[in-house]
Design an enzyme around this catalytic site. Structure first.
Site, mmCIF file in Angstrom:
data_model
loop_
_atom_site.group_PDB
_atom_site.id
_atom_site.type_symbol
_atom_site.label_atom_id
_atom_site.label_comp_id
_atom_site.label_asym_id
_atom_site.label_seq_id
_atom_site.Cartn_x
_atom_site.Cartn_y
_atom_site.Cartn_z
ATOM 1 N N PRO A 92 58.564 43.908 46.506
ATOM 2 C CG PRO A 92 60.889 43.693 46.583
ATOM 3 C CD PRO A 92 59.736 44.358 47.255
ATOM 4 C CD GLU A 119 67.702 43.769 53.001
ATOM 5 O OE1 GLU A 119 68.430 44.717 52.655
ATOM 6 O OE2 GLU A 119 67.284 42.910 52.213
ATOM 7 N NE ARG A 161 45.272 58.095 34.084
ATOM 8 C CZ ARG A 161 44.655 57.294 33.203
ATOM 9 N NH1 ARG A 161 44.378 56.048 33.535
ATOM 10 N NH2 ARG A 161 44.286 57.734 32.038
ATOM 11 C CG ASP A 176 43.588 54.488 30.701
ATOM 12 O OD1 ASP A 176 43.900 55.435 29.971
ATOM 13 O OD2 ASP A 176 43.400 54.582 31.915
HETATM 14 C C1 LIG Z 1 60.943 48.307 48.981
HETATM 15 O O1 LIG Z 1 59.872 48.152 48.019
HETATM 16 C C2 LIG Z 1 60.241 47.710 46.780
HETATM 17 O O2 LIG Z 1 61.409 47.498 46.487
HETATM 18 C C3 LIG Z 1 59.152 47.451 45.821
HETATM 19 C C4 LIG Z 1 57.822 47.717 46.150
HETATM 20 C C5 LIG Z 1 56.839 47.442 45.176
HETATM 21 N N1 LIG Z 1 57.161 46.933 43.965
HETATM 22 C C6 LIG Z 1 58.440 46.673 43.667
HETATM 23 N N2 LIG Z 1 58.728 46.137 42.439
HETATM 24 C C7 LIG Z 1 59.486 46.925 44.572
#
Ligand SMILES: COC(=O)c1ccnc(N)c1
Length: 250
Positions: A92, A119, A161, A176
């Site tokens: 994230p 984590e 794709r 696209d």
């Molecule tokens: C544990 O990975 C995630 O929570 C993750 C991975 C890639 N993009 C996200 N928005 C979250």
């Protein structure tokens, strides 16, 4: 293209055996190999995580296990002339994964995905491999998953794709939403098929007219309207040069 995925849940990737990606694998366009991270542990419990230094909730994935797993996958060697893989770490806290990034990945001969649970992975793993490989930390959106495996599925399907021969009609890829070019940063408008009237809802007349130029214009108007309504942030990113007089009226 060769893809290696290291995970404690390799079974999570069963969906990559079906549909578009499955067919690409059967046809040899994609070679996807799964690896169980726990195969590189050395304790009876096959431990892959530990408590975070500095305290705090949750667990962090151990660097030793990842290091041995990644080294082993690299040592297997990739496609002829591929050199080392491009390592993709779904997180994230990564850079946004976009269609443009997907197009970049589609040109790579060898991708190595390291999805984390808990984590995350001890930061020294990325530091270690940045000195040897191209390492991308990418996010598929502003939300947190239980593990990076779902993000790998999204990225692999988006990239697959784009590979030549995977989608029958290459033009549909070029058209696209988000594809670089005239549609970049535009959302696709509404689509219709038979019957011409369904529960009293008619198909827009223009689409039945056979007038291709007017249909293209209508479709672009619809894309601009939809983008304006759903993603005004993208409108701000439109290159003014890419807008003609008619666009500006929409
Ligand atoms: C544990 O990975 C995630 O929570 C993750 C991975 C890639 N993009 C996200 N928005 C979250």
């Amino acid at each position: 293209m060769r893809i290696d995925i290291i995970s404690i849940f390799p079974e999570y990737f069963t969906p990559l055996e079906v549909s578009l990606v499955g067919k690409a694998r059967e046809r040899g366009i994609l070679d996807i190999r799964l690896h169980q991270l726990r195969d590189w542990t050395h304790d009876v419990h096959k431990t892959v995580d530990d408590t975070p230094y500095g305290g705090g909730p949750g667990m962090v994935m151990k660097p030793e296990v990842w290091g041995e797993a990644i080294d082993a996958v690299i040592a297997q060697g990739g496609p002829e002339g591929a050199g080392l893989p491009r390592m993709i770490v779904p997180t994230p806290s990564g850079r946004p994964f976009t269609q443009r990034v997907a197009l970049e990945y589609a040109r790579e001969p060898w991708l190595l995905f390291t999805p984390a649970r808990y984590e995350g992975i001890d930061a020294r793993v990325v530091d270690e491999y940045r000195s040897r490989l191209r390492v991308d930390e990418v996010s598929i959106g502003d939300y947190v998953l239980a593990g990076g495996e779902a993000a790998v599925l999204v990225i692999v399907e988006t990239v697959a794709r784009l590979l030549p021969g995977v989608i029958g009609n290459a033009q549909s890829v070029a058209d696209d939403s988000f594809a670089p070019g005239p549609m970049e940063n535009l959302l696709e408008g509404p689509v219709y098929t038979k019957p011409p009237v369904w529960r009293g809802h008619p198909v827009p007349e223009i689409l039945l007219s056979g007038h291709h130029a007017r249909i293209a214009r209508w479709r672009r108007d619809q894309a601009l309207r939809r983008t304006f309504e759903m993603r005004p942030d993208l409108i701000a990113r439109l290159d003014p040069e890419s807008l003609d007089e008619r666009d500006r009226e929409v």
